[in-house]
Each structure stands twice: as C-alpha cells, then as structure tokens.
Design an enzyme around this catalytic site. Structure first.
Site, PDB file in Angstrom:
ATOM      1  N   GLY A  14       0.797  -1.232   0.000  1.00  0.00           N
ATOM      2  CA  GLY A  14       0.000   0.000   0.000  1.00  0.00           C
ATOM      3  C   GLY A  14       0.823   1.273   0.000  1.00  0.00           C
ATOM      4  O   GLY A  14       0.298   2.349   0.279  1.00  0.00           O
ATOM      5  N   THR A  15       2.120   1.184  -0.325  1.00  0.00           N
ATOM      6  CA  THR A  15       2.950   2.386  -0.226  1.00  0.00           C
ATOM      7  C   THR A  15       3.118   3.104  -1.559  1.00  0.00           C
ATOM      8  O   THR A  15       3.791   4.130  -1.630  1.00  0.00           O
ATOM      9  CB  THR A  15       4.362   2.045   0.321  1.00  0.00           C
ATOM     10  OG1 THR A  15       5.047   1.223  -0.633  1.00  0.00           O
ATOM     11  CG2 THR A  15       4.259   1.309   1.648  1.00  0.00           C
ATOM     12  N   SER A  16       2.534   2.558  -2.617  1.00  0.00           N
ATOM     13  CA  SER A  16       2.736   3.160  -3.938  1.00  0.00           C
ATOM     14  C   SER A  16       1.563   2.795  -4.844  1.00  0.00           C
ATOM     15  O   SER A  16       0.759   1.924  -4.523  1.00  0.00           O
ATOM     16  CB  SER A  16       4.051   2.602  -4.517  1.00  0.00           C
ATOM     17  OG  SER A  16       4.215   2.964  -5.858  1.00  0.00           O
ATOM     18  N   GLY A  17       1.489   3.498  -5.971  1.00  0.00           N
ATOM     19  CA  GLY A  17       0.587   3.110  -7.049  1.00  0.00           C
ATOM     20  C   GLY A  17      -0.882   3.064  -6.665  1.00  0.00           C
ATOM     21  O   GLY A  17      -1.389   3.881  -5.892  1.00  0.00           O
ATOM     22  N   SER A 137      -5.007  -9.092 -12.398  1.00  0.00           N
ATOM     23  CA  SER A 137      -4.530  -8.330 -13.559  1.00  0.00           C
ATOM     24  C   SER A 137      -5.281  -8.805 -14.792  1.00  0.00           C
ATOM     25  O   SER A 137      -5.512 -10.014 -14.940  1.00  0.00           O
ATOM     26  CB  SER A 137      -3.036  -8.556 -13.785  1.00  0.00           C
ATOM     27  OG  SER A 137      -2.673  -8.060 -15.069  1.00  0.00           O
ATOM     28  N   TYR A 150       3.305 -14.332 -15.078  1.00  0.00           N
ATOM     29  CA  TYR A 150       2.521 -13.317 -14.352  1.00  0.00           C
ATOM     30  C   TYR A 150       1.025 -13.596 -14.506  1.00  0.00           C
ATOM     31  O   TYR A 150       0.276 -13.615 -13.524  1.00  0.00           O
ATOM     32  CB  TYR A 150       2.872 -11.941 -14.917  1.00  0.00           C
ATOM     33  CG  TYR A 150       2.093 -10.788 -14.325  1.00  0.00           C
ATOM     34  CD1 TYR A 150       2.260 -10.425 -12.985  1.00  0.00           C
ATOM     35  CD2 TYR A 150       1.206 -10.043 -15.097  1.00  0.00           C
ATOM     36  CE1 TYR A 150       1.564  -9.355 -12.444  1.00  0.00           C
ATOM     37  CE2 TYR A 150       0.511  -8.972 -14.571  1.00  0.00           C
ATOM     38  CZ  TYR A 150       0.690  -8.634 -13.243  1.00  0.00           C
ATOM     39  OH  TYR A 150      -0.007  -7.578 -12.700  1.00  0.00           O
TER      40      TYR A 150
HETATM   41  N1  NAP Z   1      -0.085  -0.801 -12.757  1.00  0.00           N
HETATM   42  C1  NAP Z   1      -0.719  -1.639 -13.551  1.00  0.00           C
HETATM   43  O1  NAP Z   1      -0.881  -1.380 -14.752  1.00  0.00           O
HETATM   44  C2  NAP Z   1      -1.285  -2.921 -13.020  1.00  0.00           C
HETATM   45  C3  NAP Z   1      -2.125  -3.652 -13.850  1.00  0.00           C
HETATM   46  C4  NAP Z   1      -2.681  -4.839 -13.395  1.00  0.00           C
HETATM   47  C5  NAP Z   1      -2.364  -5.260 -12.113  1.00  0.00           C
HETATM   48  N2  NAP Z   1      -1.518  -4.541 -11.322  1.00  0.00           N
HETATM   49  C6  NAP Z   1      -1.241  -5.050  -9.977  1.00  0.00           C
HETATM   50  O2  NAP Z   1      -1.509  -4.031  -9.054  1.00  0.00           O
HETATM   51  C7  NAP Z   1      -0.679  -4.173  -7.902  1.00  0.00           C
HETATM   52  C8  NAP Z   1       0.031  -2.871  -7.618  1.00  0.00           C
HETATM   53  O3  NAP Z   1       0.734  -2.467  -8.771  1.00  0.00           O
HETATM   54  P1  NAP Z   1       1.233  -0.968  -8.993  1.00  0.00           P
HETATM   55  O4  NAP Z   1       1.376  -0.784 -10.455  1.00  0.00           O
HETATM   56  O5  NAP Z   1       0.415  -0.020  -8.196  1.00  0.00           O
HETATM   57  O6  NAP Z   1       2.726  -1.090  -8.414  1.00  0.00           O
HETATM   58  P2  NAP Z   1       3.695  -0.074  -7.632  1.00  0.00           P
HETATM   59  O7  NAP Z   1       3.387   1.345  -7.928  1.00  0.00           O
HETATM   60  O8  NAP Z   1       5.075  -0.566  -7.906  1.00  0.00           O
HETATM   61  O9  NAP Z   1       3.363  -0.406  -6.132  1.00  0.00           O
HETATM   62  C9  NAP Z   1       3.590  -1.686  -5.651  1.00  0.00           C
HETATM   63  C10 NAP Z   1       3.509  -1.651  -4.147  1.00  0.00           C
HETATM   64  O10 NAP Z   1       3.636  -2.986  -3.663  1.00  0.00           O
HETATM   65  C11 NAP Z   1       4.749  -3.041  -2.772  1.00  0.00           C
HETATM   66  N3  NAP Z   1       5.326  -4.351  -2.890  1.00  0.00           N
HETATM   67  C12 NAP Z   1       5.942  -4.908  -3.962  1.00  0.00           C
HETATM   68  N4  NAP Z   1       6.370  -6.135  -3.649  1.00  0.00           N
HETATM   69  C13 NAP Z   1       6.007  -6.350  -2.354  1.00  0.00           C
HETATM   70  C14 NAP Z   1       6.179  -7.427  -1.461  1.00  0.00           C
HETATM   71  N5  NAP Z   1       6.831  -8.544  -1.826  1.00  0.00           N
HETATM   72  N6  NAP Z   1       5.671  -7.311  -0.212  1.00  0.00           N
HETATM   73  C15 NAP Z   1       5.030  -6.184   0.173  1.00  0.00           C
HETATM   74  N7  NAP Z   1       4.848  -5.137  -0.619  1.00  0.00           N
HETATM   75  C16 NAP Z   1       5.343  -5.223  -1.874  1.00  0.00           C
HETATM   76  C17 NAP Z   1       5.658  -1.901  -3.193  1.00  0.00           C
HETATM   77  O11 NAP Z   1       6.493  -1.455  -2.131  1.00  0.00           O
HETATM   78  P3  NAP Z   1       7.952  -2.101  -1.902  1.00  0.00           P
HETATM   79  O12 NAP Z   1       8.606  -2.175  -3.258  1.00  0.00           O
HETATM   80  O13 NAP Z   1       8.617  -1.167  -0.961  1.00  0.00           O
HETATM   81  O14 NAP Z   1       7.725  -3.447  -1.292  1.00  0.00           O
HETATM   82  C18 NAP Z   1       4.614  -0.848  -3.517  1.00  0.00           C
HETATM   83  O15 NAP Z   1       4.080  -0.289  -2.346  1.00  0.00           O
HETATM   84  C19 NAP Z   1       0.214  -5.378  -8.205  1.00  0.00           C
HETATM   85  O16 NAP Z   1      -0.365  -6.544  -7.657  1.00  0.00           O
HETATM   86  C20 NAP Z   1       0.198  -5.446  -9.723  1.00  0.00           C
HETATM   87  O17 NAP Z   1       0.477  -6.750 -10.198  1.00  0.00           O
HETATM   88  C21 NAP Z   1      -0.980  -3.369 -11.751  1.00  0.00           C
END
Ligand code: NAP
Length: 244
Positions: A14-17, A137, A150
């Site tokens: 929950g710290t990003s995105g 996803s 993935y």
């Molecule tokens: N963005 C897209 O287009 C998209 C599309 C479909 C699905 N998703 C899914 O949405 C979710 C979030 O994606 P996002 O794009 O918002 O990514 P993001 O901006 O990189 O944010 C990911 C967050 O998850 C944390 N994280 C990553 N690995 C972790 C771990 N092993 N344990 C705990 N925290 C973890 C990161 O912090 P730390 O790195 O500090 O751990 C960060 O807070 C993911 O499940 C991704 O697969 C994203």
C-alpha cells in the site's frame, strides 16, 4: 458520514501506485488503514502522504514471518480487521523458452503463495461480515505474449475467491478479485519505456491508461457495504480492454 467509518482495513503493497490511492481514499471515508511494503523510505513517505489514521508496517508479503508481524501489529493496535486488500504483486516479461526457476518462484511466491498466506493469516482477526479482495490483472484474461508466468500467477485468485467465499459464507465474509488493466503507476514507469506504454494504450478503447484513483474508487466499492451482494466476482477495471 464515510463509507468506511470505524472500519479497520489492511492493504499489502500500500505504499505506492493504485493501492496507495486506495489507502488514501479509505482513510478519507473513515477507516483506519494498515499499509505494508518492503522499502522503509517508501513506507514513511506513504504514511506522511496519507497523514492520519494510518499505520505503516514494513515487510514482504511473500515472507510468512513478515506477515505474522503485520497481523500482530494489527491485533495489538486495533484487535480486528474488517477489510483486507491483498494488493502486493510482482511481474515481469519473460518469453517461453527464457523462463527461469527464479522468475517463476518469485512471481508465484508473491502473487499466488503470498496472497494465500496473507488471507489465511488475516482470518483469525476478521470480523464477521468483512470484505477480502485481491489485486488481479487483466493479463490473466488476455493472451499477452511474454506474460505467461505473471498471467498464471494472477489467474489463481479467481479460484481462491470461489472456494474461500464458500468456506467463509457462515461468517458472511465476501471474497472478490479487483482486476486492473494498464494503470499509470511507478511500477509502469519502472517496467516500460514510452513506446511500450503507447503500445499498451493502443489496446485500451479510450486510448489512455487508467489512473490509480480510478482503481481506488472500485476498491472502495468492494471494501464497503455498497458491494454487499457482490461475492466471488472478478471485477475488471480496464476501460474495456479485455471485453473487446
Ligand atoms: N499498474 C498496472 O498497470 C497494473 C495492472 C494490473 C495489475 N496490477 C497489480 O496491481 C498491484 C500494484 O501495482 P502498482 O502498479 O500499483 O505497483 P507499484 O506502484 O510498484 O506499487 C507496488 C507496491 O507494492 C509493494 N510491494 C511490492 N512487492 C512487495 C512485497 N513482496 N511485499 C510487500 N509489498 C510489496 C511496493 O512497495 P515495496 O517495493 O517497498 O515493497 C509498492 O508499495 C500489483 O499486484 C500489480 O500486479 C498493476
């Protein structure tokens, strides 16, 4: 009155995105939110951005000891959980023929295994009538070349939701999957160059990626009683990409 007044929500990653946008909205709607992530600096920044009614707990959602620490903190500070959003996830492109054990294990280790243990470890703290949802996803709904690991690691969530809702029905705990398409987040910036982003955008009917806030509002729907009759569903939020 907020839609989550008095509720306790836990959001992994929950710290990003998109999950950070959701955490902010949940707090605006009256919840206390626990967020987790591995990088302490990002966690501190996120806690600062949210500003109130938030607890940051450092940890890896793929690591069972870290998950124990997360839920111990929730138990000590609040005693119970109403909403769990298992959002921590990982994925990278890897062509069939070039997939390594490390790539497979890291992807499934977080998306499939970590998600399962996140939910299992949260359960003893769950209030009856609560809401669990996971971030899927739309890659699992389409045949994007090079994304097989993935895609498969996210597809398990729909199976989890179906079985778990049946197991949890006596406690009236709902289990759903929130399935985004392309969303402009820091992860996107890290993974894709401009040409790749434009290529993905060409698949989206409106020609423009989603914003984290457009996922957050759907997360609020799944977290709140607005979705009280929604259970076992995969709610796709991708601007229609997977529908055409
Ligand atoms: N963005 C897209 O287009 C998209 C599309 C479909 C699905 N998703 C899914 O949405 C979710 C979030 O994606 P996002 O794009 O918002 O990514 P993001 O901006 O990189 O944010 C990911 C967050 O998850 C944390 N994280 C990553 N690995 C972790 C771990 N092993 N344990 C705990 N925290 C973890 C990161 O912090 P730390 O790195 O500090 O751990 C960060 O807070 C993911 O499940 C991704 O697969 C994203």
């Amino acid at each position: 009155m907020g839609k989550l007044d008095g509720k306790v929500a836990v959001i992994t990653g929950g710290t990003s995105g998109l999950a950070l946008a959701g955490a902010k909205l949940f707090v605006d709607e009256g919840a206390h939110v626990f967020i987790s992530g591995r990088r302490q600096e990002a966690l501190d920044d996120a806690v600062k951005k949210i500003g109130r009614n938030v607890t940051g707990v450092p940890g890896d959602a793929a690591d069972l000891d870290d998950l124990d620490r997360l839920f111990d903190t929730v138990r000590q500070e609040k005693g119970s959980i109403d909403v769990l959003w298992a959002s921590a996830g990982t994925g990278e492109q890897r062509k069939l023929g070039e997939i390594t054990e490390e790539h497979f294990d890291a992807t499934f280790g977080l998306n499939a295994r970590g998600t399962l243990f996140t939910v299992q470890k949260a359960l003893p703290l769950f209030n009856d009538g609560g809401s669990i949802f996971m971030t899927g996803s739309n890659a699992s709904l389409k045949g994007y070349p090079e994304w097989s690991v993935y895609s498969a690691s996210k597809a398990v969530q729909q199976a989890y939701a179906r079985v778990w809702l049946a197991e949890l029905k006596d406690r009236r705990i709902r289990v759903n999957v929130l399935t985004p398409g392309q969303v402009a987040t820091p992860k996107q910036e890290e993974l894709f160059d401009e040409a790749t982003k434009r290529q993905f955008e060409s698949l989206i009917p409106r020609g423009e990626m989603g914003r984290p806030e457009e996922i957050a509002t759907v997360a609020l729907f799944l977290a709140s009683d607005d979705s009280s009759y929604v259970n076992g569903m995969e709610l796709t939020v991708d601007g229609g990409t997977a529908a055409i």
